[in-house]
Design a protein around this motif. Sequence first.
Motif, PDB file in Angstrom:
ATOM      1  N   ILE A 128     -26.878  87.853 -54.079  1.00 11.17           N
ATOM      2  CA  ILE A 128     -26.944  86.882 -55.182  1.00 11.17           C
ATOM      3  C   ILE A 128     -25.809  87.127 -56.175  1.00 11.17           C
ATOM      4  O   ILE A 128     -25.186  86.181 -56.674  1.00 11.17           O
ATOM      5  CB  ILE A 128     -28.313  86.956 -55.888  1.00 11.17           C
ATOM      6  N   GLN A 129     -25.523  88.389 -56.444  1.00 14.01           N
ATOM      7  CA  GLN A 129     -24.407  88.708 -57.339  1.00 14.01           C
ATOM      8  C   GLN A 129     -23.101  88.150 -56.793  1.00 14.01           C
ATOM      9  O   GLN A 129     -22.293  87.570 -57.537  1.00 14.01           O
ATOM     10  CB  GLN A 129     -24.297  90.225 -57.505  1.00 14.01           C
TER      11      GLN A 129
ATOM     12  N   GLY B 261     -20.460  85.038 -57.928  1.00 18.87           N
ATOM     13  CA  GLY B 261     -19.049  85.353 -58.109  1.00 18.87           C
ATOM     14  C   GLY B 261     -18.178  84.578 -57.143  1.00 18.87           C
ATOM     15  O   GLY B 261     -18.158  83.351 -57.127  1.00 18.87           O
ATOM     16  N   THR B 262     -17.453  85.335 -56.301  1.00 20.75           N
ATOM     17  CA  THR B 262     -16.480  84.710 -55.399  1.00 20.75           C
ATOM     18  C   THR B 262     -17.066  84.309 -54.065  1.00 20.75           C
ATOM     19  O   THR B 262     -16.392  83.662 -53.250  1.00 20.75           O
ATOM     20  CB  THR B 262     -15.316  85.671 -55.161  1.00 20.75           C
ATOM     21  N   GLY B 263     -18.295  84.696 -53.764  1.00 21.02           N
ATOM     22  CA  GLY B 263     -18.923  84.326 -52.503  1.00 21.02           C
ATOM     23  C   GLY B 263     -19.275  85.545 -51.671  1.00 21.02           C
ATOM     24  O   GLY B 263     -18.889  86.676 -51.986  1.00 21.02           O
ATOM     25  N   PHE B 264     -20.005  85.301 -50.602  1.00 21.19           N
ATOM     26  CA  PHE B 264     -20.439  86.386 -49.731  1.00 21.19           C
ATOM     27  C   PHE B 264     -20.231  85.986 -48.279  1.00 21.19           C
ATOM     28  O   PHE B 264     -20.495  84.843 -47.890  1.00 21.19           O
ATOM     29  CB  PHE B 264     -21.922  86.709 -49.960  1.00 21.19           C
ATOM     30  N   GLY B 265     -19.744  86.934 -47.485  1.00 23.47           N
ATOM     31  CA  GLY B 265     -19.555  86.672 -46.073  1.00 23.47           C
ATOM     32  C   GLY B 265     -19.589  87.951 -45.272  1.00 23.47           C
ATOM     33  O   GLY B 265     -19.402  89.048 -45.808  1.00 23.47           O
TER      34      GLY B 265
ATOM     35  N   GLY C 244     -18.891  81.013 -53.156  1.00 24.96           N
ATOM     36  CA  GLY C 244     -19.366  81.467 -54.461  1.00 24.96           C
ATOM     37  C   GLY C 244     -19.325  80.379 -55.508  1.00 24.96           C
ATOM     38  O   GLY C 244     -18.622  79.371 -55.373  1.00 24.96           O
ATOM     39  N   LEU C 245     -20.096  80.589 -56.554  1.00 28.90           N
ATOM     40  CA  LEU C 245     -20.132  79.632 -57.662  1.00 28.90           C
ATOM     41  C   LEU C 245     -19.015  79.889 -58.663  1.00 28.90           C
ATOM     42  O   LEU C 245     -18.755  79.043 -59.529  1.00 28.90           O
ATOM     43  CB  LEU C 245     -21.491  79.733 -58.378  1.00 28.90           C
ATOM     44  N   ASN C 246     -18.372  81.085 -58.570  1.00 23.63           N
ATOM     45  CA  ASN C 246     -17.257  81.446 -59.457  1.00 23.63           C
ATOM     46  C   ASN C 246     -17.638  81.321 -60.931  1.00 23.63           C
ATOM     47  O   ASN C 246     -16.887  80.795 -61.755  1.00 23.63           O
ATOM     48  CB  ASN C 246     -16.020  80.592 -59.164  1.00 23.63           C
ATOM     49  N   THR C 247     -18.831  81.776 -61.249  1.00 16.99           N
ATOM     50  CA  THR C 247     -19.273  81.728 -62.638  1.00 16.99           C
ATOM     51  C   THR C 247     -18.720  82.927 -63.408  1.00 16.99           C
ATOM     52  O   THR C 247     -18.311  83.935 -62.827  1.00 16.99           O
ATOM     53  CB  THR C 247     -20.806  81.740 -62.719  1.00 16.99           C
TER      54      THR C 247
ATOM     55  N   TYR D 246     -22.724  84.162 -65.258  1.00 21.32           N
ATOM     56  CA  TYR D 246     -22.600  85.104 -64.143  1.00 21.32           C
ATOM     57  C   TYR D 246     -23.629  86.233 -64.279  1.00 21.32           C
ATOM     58  O   TYR D 246     -24.253  86.635 -63.289  1.00 21.32           O
ATOM     59  CB  TYR D 246     -21.192  85.690 -64.109  1.00 21.32           C
ATOM     60  N   GLU D 247     -23.818  86.741 -65.487  1.00 21.18           N
ATOM     61  CA  GLU D 247     -24.749  87.843 -65.689  1.00 21.18           C
ATOM     62  C   GLU D 247     -26.206  87.427 -65.508  1.00 21.18           C
ATOM     63  O   GLU D 247     -27.083  88.278 -65.366  1.00 21.18           O
ATOM     64  CB  GLU D 247     -24.555  88.440 -67.079  1.00 21.18           C
ATOM     65  N   SER D 248     -26.455  86.133 -65.499  1.00 20.35           N
ATOM     66  CA  SER D 248     -27.824  85.669 -65.280  1.00 20.35           C
ATOM     67  C   SER D 248     -28.241  85.765 -63.820  1.00 20.35           C
ATOM     68  O   SER D 248     -29.374  85.417 -63.477  1.00 20.35           O
ATOM     69  CB  SER D 248     -27.979  84.221 -65.755  1.00 20.35           C
ATOM     70  N   TYR D 249     -27.316  86.240 -62.958  1.00 22.60           N
ATOM     71  CA  TYR D 249     -27.655  86.328 -61.535  1.00 22.60           C
ATOM     72  C   TYR D 249     -28.904  87.180 -61.316  1.00 22.60           C
ATOM     73  O   TYR D 249     -29.698  86.907 -60.396  1.00 22.60           O
ATOM     74  CB  TYR D 249     -26.477  86.940 -60.748  1.00 22.60           C
ATOM     75  N   PHE D 250     -29.096  88.196 -62.141  1.00 26.36           N
ATOM     76  CA  PHE D 250     -30.223  89.111 -61.928  1.00 26.36           C
ATOM     77  C   PHE D 250     -31.555  88.407 -62.167  1.00 26.36           C
ATOM     78  O   PHE D 250     -32.560  88.739 -61.530  1.00 26.36           O
ATOM     79  CB  PHE D 250     -30.082  90.318 -62.848  1.00 26.36           C
ATOM     80  N   LEU D 251     -31.573  87.441 -63.068  1.00 27.05           N
ATOM     81  CA  LEU D 251     -32.802  86.681 -63.303  1.00 27.05           C
ATOM     82  C   LEU D 251     -33.190  85.865 -62.077  1.00 27.05           C
ATOM     83  O   LEU D 251     -34.381  85.643 -61.825  1.00 27.05           O
ATOM     84  CB  LEU D 251     -32.619  85.763 -64.519  1.00 27.05           C
ATOM     85  N   PHE D 252     -32.197  85.402 -61.330  1.00 24.41           N
ATOM     86  CA  PHE D 252     -32.479  84.695 -60.078  1.00 24.41           C
ATOM     87  C   PHE D 252     -32.769  85.681 -58.954  1.00 24.41           C
ATOM     88  O   PHE D 252     -33.535  85.376 -58.036  1.00 24.41           O
ATOM     89  CB  PHE D 252     -31.286  83.815 -59.691  1.00 24.41           C
ATOM     90  N   ALA D 253     -32.145  86.856 -59.009  1.00 36.07           N
ATOM     91  CA  ALA D 253     -32.303  87.836 -57.930  1.00 36.07           C
ATOM     92  C   ALA D 253     -33.701  88.440 -57.904  1.00 36.07           C
ATOM     93  O   ALA D 253     -34.190  88.814 -56.833  1.00 36.07           O
ATOM     94  CB  ALA D 253     -31.257  88.943 -58.080  1.00 36.07           C
ATOM     95  N   ILE D 254     -34.355  88.549 -59.057  1.00 40.04           N
ATOM     96  CA  ILE D 254     -35.688  89.173 -59.096  1.00 40.04           C
ATOM     97  C   ILE D 254     -36.688  88.396 -58.233  1.00 40.04           C
ATOM     98  O   ILE D 254     -37.297  88.968 -57.314  1.00 40.04           O
ATOM     99  CB  ILE D 254     -36.174  89.318 -60.550  1.00 40.04           C
ATOM    100  N   PRO D 255     -36.906  87.099 -58.471  1.00 44.05           N
ATOM    101  CA  PRO D 255     -37.870  86.383 -57.597  1.00 44.05           C
ATOM    102  C   PRO D 255     -37.389  86.278 -56.158  1.00 44.05           C
ATOM    103  O   PRO D 255     -38.202  86.333 -55.229  1.00 44.05           O
ATOM    104  CB  PRO D 255     -37.997  85.008 -58.255  1.00 44.05           C
ATOM    105  N   LEU D 256     -36.063  86.130 -55.956  1.00 42.44           N
ATOM    106  CA  LEU D 256     -35.561  86.021 -54.596  1.00 42.44           C
ATOM    107  C   LEU D 256     -35.725  87.334 -53.832  1.00 42.44           C
ATOM    108  O   LEU D 256     -35.931  87.317 -52.606  1.00 42.44           O
ATOM    109  CB  LEU D 256     -34.091  85.594 -54.614  1.00 42.44           C
ATOM    110  N   SER D 257     -35.629  88.466 -54.517  1.00 38.28           N
ATOM    111  CA  SER D 257     -35.867  89.757 -53.860  1.00 38.28           C
ATOM    112  C   SER D 257     -37.299  89.838 -53.367  1.00 38.28           C
ATOM    113  O   SER D 257     -37.563  90.321 -52.254  1.00 38.28           O
ATOM    114  CB  SER D 257     -35.576  90.903 -54.836  1.00 38.28           C
ATOM    115  N   PHE D 258     -38.222  89.376 -54.185  1.00 36.92           N
ATOM    116  CA  PHE D 258     -39.622  89.349 -53.765  1.00 36.92           C
ATOM    117  C   PHE D 258     -39.807  88.432 -52.562  1.00 36.92           C
ATOM    118  O   PHE D 258     -40.466  88.789 -51.573  1.00 36.92           O
ATOM    119  CB  PHE D 258     -40.493  88.887 -54.933  1.00 36.92           C
TER     120      PHE D 258
END
Length: 583
Positions: free
Chosen positions: A309-310, A314-318, A340-343, A348-360
């Motif tokens: 998610i981080q 950012g620049t994307g994941f592959g 990536g969203l290139n935020t 950009y720092e709000s990624y962790f708020l999305f990562a918490i429910p997605l991790s679950f």
Amino acid sequence: MNLAQKLLVWFLSGGIFLGCFSAQADPTSDSTIREELVQAILSDGQAQQKLLNELAESGAKVVHDVLTAWTRQGVYLYEGPDGSKVPILLDDQLDGEGKARAIRIIDGQFVKDASGKELRFASADLNNAETDMRLRSSIQQSMDTLALSAANPEERNSAVLKLGNSQKPRYIPILQAKLAKEADLAVRRSLNEAIALLQLADPDPKTQIAAVQHLAELKSIGSVDNIKALMNKAGCPPDVVKACHGAVRVIENHIGFVNFIGTIFHGLSLGSILLVVALGLAITFGLMGIINMAHGEMIAVGAYTCYVIQNIFGTGFGFAITLPFSFGGKNIHFGLHIPGLNTTGLWYESYFLFAIPLSFIMAALAGLAIERTVIRFLYRRPLESLLATWGISLVMQQLFRMVFGANNVQVNSPSWLLGHFSVNDVSFDYNRVFVIAFALAIVLGTWLLLTKTPLGLLIRAVMQNRAMAASLGVRTARVNMLTFAFGSGLAGLAGAFLSQIGNVGPSLGQTYIVDSFMTVVLGGVGSIVGTVCSAFGIGTADEVLQQTTGSPVTGKIVVLVGIILFLQWKPGGLFASRSRSLD
């Protein structure tokens, strides 16, 4: 003159008056500060020293930049068109001839000729603003005291500590003057500490004793070495030595208290991780009797979800995978790229708020897949389930290595989780406080789920008597599936928290799986209250014993031996579950 013209004159006159008044009432404006800088450079003697003292009170960045350049022979005098000396600075961009543009200190503008063209100079062609040893000392003192007027309390605090450790008594009057004006309590404490530290060098024994006693009252941890140096100094009066001994004893007791509370806090944060991991394990183990050795990999799933998610923010994941076998003589490659969203910034720092429910969610889906494909065939078969889930954990670890690499990956914490705050010299990291608070929220949510929802009622019914629940129409297979997914999701949340404390690697879960099982067994299989108590107990005991023994391995051994001895006394754990299916 008609009425409209009179009103216009009054309005313009009032505006001019107010403009003049505001200019006079703001002595720290940029233009005023620049004028004082120019006067300080061109003057000498007492007038120059007075101007430097006034500039040190401004706290302006331009003062710091110019004074720094002045001490490095970077202030030059340019002869203006009228023959006057104009103090200038040269910028860092040189042309092909080694010349740079000149910046007037008086207004911050580039020096130009009559046609408006920017003039360039070589430093060798200009005269430096003269300095001598006395003037350089005065400039350095002004720079040292300049930060005392900074707008940020943390910058002022750092400047105070620097002056307090300088061992230069000449700063005492300056610090005392700042103390009379300072409103921030933390900075005032640092000012008192700095003044007392500088007074240790006073030749009067009474002043030294008063300073030592003041440092003891403040419980100044940073002053221990200074007090010991004074105490061991040759010819130190006995009264001063006695006061130093008492102060050192008080401060060292305070240091012991700070270290103890800090260790307890770190133990609670470790216990919070164990709690979230073991909570799901306690439910699934108590419900189905499955020894899930792949539970640690659910932690890694949650942690790697944060990493992905981080990167997406950012620049994307592959990734690209080459399978270890070939088809038709050709290697099989598989890859995936997520743009990536290139935020940037707070988004950009709000990624962790999305990562918490997605991790679950991701860990729950992984647990759901394992339960549907393997676990549901191994209910009430502990040995087979142990071997099967151990094999699954090895497969998942290898999959992590293929996708993310064998090395650890770094998950950056948001700025609002970085840093710390202090209470009575005890430092509390924001990320660890967040972990503890969120773990308690998860415990509350799990308790509400089990006691206040229909699903919780079904889970408790199956845990107490599976056969009776099935005879009453409870679909035990579906309950098992949802419970296993929920427990795996909790482990994913623990992985999300761990990503904010340390690095993320393929074997991340294996570090905590043994401690998690110990937590479940010690607390009592299927007991949430027991899991909470044992998690915090094991985490705190582990940290305390590591500090006491000086070895992490020794601390874990002592904890393990203690748990074994306790289970010999109470085999059911702290809160043994009472049910027909478990007796």
